[in-house]
Design a protein around this motif. Sequence first.
Motif, PDB file in Angstrom:
ATOM      1  N   ALA A 166       0.558  -0.969   0.001  1.00 40.75           N
ATOM      2  CA  ALA A 166      -0.028   0.393   0.031  1.00 40.75           C
ATOM      3  C   ALA A 166       0.863   1.093   0.125  1.00 40.75           C
ATOM      4  O   ALA A 166       0.458   2.052  -0.894  1.00 40.75           O
ATOM      5  CB  ALA A 166      -1.015  -0.229   0.994  1.00 40.75           C
ATOM      6  N   PRO A 167       1.914   1.457   0.684  1.00 38.89           N
ATOM      7  CA  PRO A 167       2.517   2.677   0.775  1.00 38.89           C
ATOM      8  C   PRO A 167       2.828   3.228  -0.456  1.00 38.89           C
ATOM      9  O   PRO A 167       3.743   4.530  -0.544  1.00 38.89           O
ATOM     10  CB  PRO A 167       4.136   2.805   1.848  1.00 38.89           C
ATOM     11  N   GLU A 216       3.017   6.889  -4.866  1.00 40.80           N
ATOM     12  CA  GLU A 216       3.558   6.804  -3.754  1.00 40.80           C
ATOM     13  C   GLU A 216       4.686   7.301  -3.456  1.00 40.80           C
ATOM     14  O   GLU A 216       4.880   6.904  -3.829  1.00 40.80           O
ATOM     15  CB  GLU A 216       2.837   6.753  -2.269  1.00 40.80           C
ATOM     16  N   HIS A 265      -6.508   4.469   3.005  1.00 44.60           N
ATOM     17  CA  HIS A 265      -5.931   4.085   2.019  1.00 44.60           C
ATOM     18  C   HIS A 265      -4.533   4.853   3.045  1.00 44.60           C
ATOM     19  O   HIS A 265      -3.861   3.897   3.559  1.00 44.60           O
ATOM     20  CB  HIS A 265      -5.095   5.452   0.752  1.00 44.60           C
ATOM     21  N   ASP A 266      -5.203   5.723   4.364  1.00 48.53           N
ATOM     22  CA  ASP A 266      -4.054   5.910   5.424  1.00 48.53           C
ATOM     23  C   ASP A 266      -4.198   5.316   6.150  1.00 48.53           C
ATOM     24  O   ASP A 266      -3.533   4.402   7.516  1.00 48.53           O
ATOM     25  CB  ASP A 266      -4.217   6.727   5.519  1.00 48.53           C
ATOM     26  N   VAL A 282      -2.461   1.199   5.383  1.00 44.55           N
ATOM     27  CA  VAL A 282      -0.498   1.482   5.135  1.00 44.55           C
ATOM     28  C   VAL A 282      -0.220   1.002   6.572  1.00 44.55           C
ATOM     29  O   VAL A 282       1.109   0.507   6.767  1.00 44.55           O
ATOM     30  CB  VAL A 282      -0.230   2.839   5.002  1.00 44.55           C
ATOM     31  N   LYS A 283      -0.913   0.537   6.803  1.00 43.27           N
ATOM     32  CA  LYS A 283      -0.639   1.040   8.947  1.00 43.27           C
ATOM     33  C   LYS A 283      -1.366  -0.537   9.525  1.00 43.27           C
ATOM     34  O   LYS A 283      -1.307  -0.249  10.427  1.00 43.27           O
ATOM     35  CB  LYS A 283      -1.333   2.410   9.651  1.00 43.27           C
TER      36      LYS A 283
END
Length: 470
Positions: free
Chosen positions: A35-36, A182, A250-251, A254-255
């Motif tokens: 994802a990043p 990204e 998305h944010d 990523v985590k």
Amino acid sequence: MNDRHTRRFGLGTATCLVMGNIIGGGIFLLPASVAPFGTVSLVAFGVLTIGAVALALVFGRLAERHPDTGGPYVYAREAFGDFAGFLSAWSYWTMTWVSNAALAVAIVGYVHVLLPGRPSDTTDLLIALGALWLPAVANFAGTRYVGLVQTVSTVLKFIPLLFIAVVGLFFFDPANLGSFHEGSGSALGGMSAAAAILLYSYVGVESAAMSAGEVRDPERNVGRATVLGTIGSAVVYLLGTVAVFGTVAHDKLVKSQAPFSDAVNAMFGGHWGGTVVAIAAVVSIIGALNGWTLMSAQSPYAAAKDGLFPAPFLTKRRGVPTFGVVAAGVLASALTVINYLLGSGGVFEILVLITTFSATVPYLLAAGAQVYFLLSGRRDKVRPARFARDLTLALTAFGFTFWLVAGAGYAAIYQGVLFLFAGILVYAWMAARRTARQEEATAAAATPTPVDHEAVPRPAASAAAPPHTT
């Protein structure tokens, strides 16, 4: 040996063997891992899928001409000789048992989700060792039970993963995707970086070829199972990753430590997604361990038949090389014990890195073998009408595998080459023993058999003596 024990894998079981080995525990973290880099990682996944299918088709072609247990080892040895065959078998063998240890360690976290409690190193070690030896027991029972476990586990993990992947498309929200690329650098650089993480998602495409000797009608079924299993895995991978990208912001993705769990919770609400995914992960890893335990015994068995591995690896029961299963289980268990009891995480990580390089050696040699067979004029072994197509597939597979090597990273390549070269000592030892045996056999054949003169009948005396003349 009775053929009914050694020819138990039909097309469906062989396909499940391929899918079960490709889809292990890594799929449950893949969406968060890439994802990043943005949605360009989906493009990278598509490119990798094309390369994996090309490699699968090459294995199918090679299995048509040499449908024997050992797969990549057999092809490399026939094309390039004993040393190349040994390097293929050695690399594949080390990759399998180290990977089994990594899978056993990975399953522990999912078991804790299902059985919450205070974790301890002793409990975790017992869980990991149990995950290693339960599939070994299935292997001891014979190929019939290996195939049964593989079929059941593949169905049990394929259905929920495909369900999440398909249903997730109905909850797909483009706003969750984020940007196409990204971070700094070009989109091409981002795609390459994502590919470096995704590269080993398709390790296992060779599983049917590796067990070709246990597959019914291998000339036809190995190639079909390899392609079907690879495409089935690709469907789960691609649709699942797209579904997670489109359902989890998305944010948050990523985590995320459990992207599929987050996707289930986003689609249906509540917090039960973690339990569902943990069950699927445990089944998936057990199935992968079942298949990889068989793979860990097949390569040294094939090499031992040619005198390139120690003779005990030839021990076989009900279609399964049992000594190879035990040897891989003991080595994987020792590595797992080191990880938990000695706290040598660095040692464990180094060995896992080695497997990322070791997996590519048999692939490169197999693809190179197909190129050799096609260009050397041995077209009696391949269909002349398919020459151009087969050569294109072989070169694509070789390029794909070369990309795998490049994506492994400098540390993996450096350490992997050192470990690969350590196998030269084993080859030297086995080659010396085989040469000595051959010289003894030659000398014994050249030595004349001693004649027992007492046993040789004397010629009979003439009944009538010649007349005496003066």
